[in-house]
Design a protein around this motif. Sequence first.
Motif, mmCIF file in Angstrom:
data_model
loop_
_atom_site.group_PDB
_atom_site.id
_atom_site.type_symbol
_atom_site.label_atom_id
_atom_site.label_comp_id
_atom_site.label_asym_id
_atom_site.label_seq_id
_atom_site.Cartn_x
_atom_site.Cartn_y
_atom_site.Cartn_z
ATOM 1 N N PHE A 88 20.011 65.659 35.062
ATOM 2 C CA PHE A 88 19.530 64.326 35.405
ATOM 3 C C PHE A 88 19.852 64.013 36.853
ATOM 4 O O PHE A 88 20.964 64.255 37.333
ATOM 5 C CB PHE A 88 20.184 63.260 34.518
ATOM 6 C CG PHE A 88 19.715 63.279 33.100
ATOM 7 C CD1 PHE A 88 20.472 63.897 32.121
ATOM 8 C CD2 PHE A 88 18.505 62.695 32.747
ATOM 9 C CE1 PHE A 88 20.038 63.931 30.803
ATOM 10 C CE2 PHE A 88 18.068 62.723 31.436
ATOM 11 C CZ PHE A 88 18.836 63.348 30.467
ATOM 12 N N GLY B 92 16.223 59.775 30.210
ATOM 13 C CA GLY B 92 17.439 59.492 30.947
ATOM 14 C C GLY B 92 18.090 58.210 30.462
ATOM 15 O O GLY B 92 17.437 57.357 29.868
ATOM 16 N N PRO B 93 19.389 58.058 30.720
ATOM 17 C CA PRO B 93 20.091 56.831 30.324
ATOM 18 C C PRO B 93 19.537 55.614 31.057
ATOM 19 O O PRO B 93 19.135 55.706 32.222
ATOM 20 C CB PRO B 93 21.544 57.108 30.730
ATOM 21 C CG PRO B 93 21.647 58.592 30.859
ATOM 22 C CD PRO B 93 20.292 59.040 31.311
ATOM 23 N N GLU C 8 23.675 49.024 40.069
ATOM 24 C CA GLU C 8 22.853 49.567 39.005
ATOM 25 C C GLU C 8 22.437 50.992 39.356
ATOM 26 O O GLU C 8 22.013 51.272 40.463
ATOM 27 C CB GLU C 8 21.601 48.691 38.853
ATOM 28 C CG GLU C 8 20.640 49.130 37.777
ATOM 29 C CD GLU C 8 21.101 48.716 36.403
ATOM 30 O OE1 GLU C 8 21.460 47.532 36.237
ATOM 31 O OE2 GLU C 8 21.118 49.568 35.505
ATOM 32 N N GLN C 9 22.572 51.863 38.399
ATOM 33 C CA GLN C 9 22.227 53.266 38.595
ATOM 34 C C GLN C 9 20.988 53.582 37.779
ATOM 35 O O GLN C 9 20.923 53.252 36.594
ATOM 36 C CB GLN C 9 23.389 54.137 38.156
ATOM 37 C CG GLN C 9 23.250 55.599 38.494
ATOM 38 C CD GLN C 9 24.480 56.377 38.073
ATOM 39 O OE1 GLN C 9 25.225 55.952 37.206
ATOM 40 N NE2 GLN C 9 24.691 57.520 38.679
ATOM 41 N N PHE D 218 18.363 56.452 36.358
ATOM 42 C CA PHE D 218 18.264 57.874 36.046
ATOM 43 C C PHE D 218 16.805 58.314 35.939
ATOM 44 O O PHE D 218 15.938 57.558 35.520
ATOM 45 C CB PHE D 218 18.947 58.188 34.712
ATOM 46 C CG PHE D 218 20.445 58.210 34.797
ATOM 47 C CD1 PHE D 218 21.173 57.040 34.660
ATOM 48 C CD2 PHE D 218 21.128 59.399 35.002
ATOM 49 C CE1 PHE D 218 22.558 57.055 34.734
ATOM 50 C CE2 PHE D 218 22.512 59.420 35.071
ATOM 51 C CZ PHE D 218 23.223 58.243 34.937
ATOM 52 N N GLY D 219 16.567 59.571 36.304
ATOM 53 C CA GLY D 219 15.275 60.181 36.068
ATOM 54 C C GLY D 219 15.152 60.621 34.618
ATOM 55 O O GLY D 219 16.113 60.510 33.841
ATOM 56 N N PRO D 220 13.992 61.160 34.237
ATOM 57 C CA PRO D 220 13.746 61.545 32.849
ATOM 58 C C PRO D 220 14.411 62.848 32.440
ATOM 59 O O PRO D 220 14.456 63.173 31.262
ATOM 60 C CB PRO D 220 12.226 61.673 32.783
ATOM 61 C CG PRO D 220 11.839 62.027 34.182
ATOM 62 C CD PRO D 220 12.794 61.317 35.073
ATOM 63 N N GLN E 253 27.712 54.386 43.098
ATOM 64 C CA GLN E 253 27.406 54.174 41.705
ATOM 65 C C GLN E 253 28.349 53.182 41.065
ATOM 66 O O GLN E 253 28.016 52.527 40.106
ATOM 67 C CB GLN E 253 27.510 55.480 40.932
ATOM 68 C CG GLN E 253 26.638 56.583 41.456
ATOM 69 C CD GLN E 253 27.034 57.886 40.810
ATOM 70 O OE1 GLN E 253 27.353 57.907 39.623
ATOM 71 N NE2 GLN E 253 27.029 58.953 41.559
ATOM 72 N N ILE F 144 26.772 45.860 32.687
ATOM 73 C CA ILE F 144 27.825 46.271 33.624
ATOM 74 C C ILE F 144 28.862 45.157 33.639
ATOM 75 O O ILE F 144 28.512 43.998 33.845
ATOM 76 C CB ILE F 144 27.281 46.476 35.051
ATOM 77 C CG1 ILE F 144 26.154 47.487 35.082
ATOM 78 C CG2 ILE F 144 28.411 46.912 35.986
ATOM 79 C CD1 ILE F 144 25.474 47.604 36.429
ATOM 80 N N TYR G 266 25.215 52.382 28.540
ATOM 81 C CA TYR G 266 23.866 52.879 28.711
ATOM 82 C C TYR G 266 23.255 53.190 27.344
ATOM 83 O O TYR G 266 23.960 53.595 26.412
ATOM 84 C CB TYR G 266 23.849 54.183 29.523
ATOM 85 C CG TYR G 266 24.089 54.027 30.991
ATOM 86 C CD1 TYR G 266 25.370 54.089 31.516
ATOM 87 C CD2 TYR G 266 23.019 53.839 31.867
ATOM 88 C CE1 TYR G 266 25.592 53.960 32.880
ATOM 89 C CE2 TYR G 266 23.231 53.708 33.230
ATOM 90 C CZ TYR G 266 24.518 53.773 33.723
ATOM 91 O OH TYR G 266 24.737 53.642 35.068
ATOM 92 N N TYR H 73 23.482 65.220 37.737
ATOM 93 C CA TYR H 73 24.374 65.413 36.605
ATOM 94 C C TYR H 73 23.803 66.487 35.691
ATOM 95 O O TYR H 73 22.604 66.727 35.663
ATOM 96 C CB TYR H 73 24.489 64.132 35.766
ATOM 97 C CG TYR H 73 25.173 62.972 36.440
ATOM 98 C CD1 TYR H 73 24.447 62.039 37.163
ATOM 99 C CD2 TYR H 73 26.551 62.798 36.329
ATOM 100 C CE1 TYR H 73 25.076 60.967 37.763
ATOM 101 C CE2 TYR H 73 27.184 61.722 36.925
ATOM 102 C CZ TYR H 73 26.427 60.823 37.643
ATOM 103 O OH TYR H 73 27.057 59.753 38.238
ATOM 104 N N ARG I 275 30.325 50.187 32.066
ATOM 105 C CA ARG I 275 28.917 49.946 31.740
ATOM 106 C C ARG I 275 28.546 50.687 30.469
ATOM 107 O O ARG I 275 29.121 51.720 30.125
ATOM 108 C CB ARG I 275 28.004 50.346 32.896
ATOM 109 C CG ARG I 275 28.214 51.734 33.410
ATOM 110 C CD ARG I 275 27.461 51.940 34.706
ATOM 111 N NE ARG I 275 28.075 51.260 35.829
ATOM 112 C CZ ARG I 275 27.454 51.002 36.968
ATOM 113 N NH1 ARG I 275 26.197 51.329 37.136
ATOM 114 N NH2 ARG I 275 28.095 50.396 37.961
ATOM 115 N N GLY J 240 31.039 56.345 44.754
ATOM 116 C CA GLY J 240 30.007 56.873 43.873
ATOM 117 C C GLY J 240 30.349 58.109 43.094
ATOM 118 O O GLY J 240 29.556 58.575 42.299
#
Lengths: 114, 113
Positions: free
Chosen positions: A90, B43-44, A102-103, A105-107, A98, B49, B36, A35, B34, B98
Motif C-alpha cells: 500500500f 486500502g484502509p 489524515e492519511q 491509502f491507495g487500493p 502521518q 483520529i 481505520y 507499506y 486512529r 511520519g
Amino acid sequence: NAGVTQTPKFQVLKTGQSMTLQCAQDMNHEYMSWYRQDPGMGLRLIHYSVGAGITDQGEVPNGYNVSRSTTEDFPLRLLSAAPSQTSVYFCASSLFGQGKYEQYFGPGTRLTVT
Amino acid sequence: KNQVEQSPQSLIILEGKNCTLQCNYTVSPFSNLRWYKQDTGRGPVSLTIMTFSENTKSNGRYTATLDADTKQSSLHITASQLSDSASYICVVSPNNAGNMLTFGGGTRLMVKP
C-alpha cells in the motif's frame, strides 16, 4: 481528485526478477509512504518521503528502493524479488507527517513471488 | 518495543446488533490514535483520529473512545449493517513525524443478515 492510485493491482514475479510498483497522488501531499501488509500482521513501513528529493527508510526497507523526483509520484522498486516479498503493498500520502494529518491509502498491489 | 494489540481477532454479529472492538497499546510517548476501516481488497480508510485530550469521537454509527491513562481505546459500532463487514485497524503515533506509526493487526468483523 483521483486520490492515491497504484498500479498494477496484481503482479506475479519469479524469484530474482525486478519490478517497479507505481504510486501517484493528486492532492499535493508532501508526505508519501509505502507499506506492506502480511496476514495476521499490522502494516509495516518500508520507505517514506517528506518531499521531492527526500526519502528515508522505514521498518523493513531491505530489498526495496524508492525515489521521489516529483511531489506526485513515489515508485517502489523491488531489486531482486524473493518469495518473502509476497505481500500486499500500500502506498499512502498525507499533507504533513502521518502522525498529525489524515492519511490516504491507495487500493494496494497484490504481489506474488514464486 | 511499541505495540498495538487488538481484540478480538475476529467477530461475527447479526445485522442490527452493536459491537465493541478493543485496542491496547504500549506506544510512548503518545500523540494520537486512529481507527481505520479496511474493506476486503482495498486500502484502509480513516474513521477517527483522537489526540491525547480527546476521550470520545464519533463518525456516524462509529464511536471511538480513548483512555490515555490505561492506554486503551475502543471502537463501538451501533446498529451494524452488512457494509460494516471489514477489518478495523487501530494505529498509534508517538509524535507528529511520519515514520513511527504502529499498526495493530486488526479485528475482522463479519455482519450476517
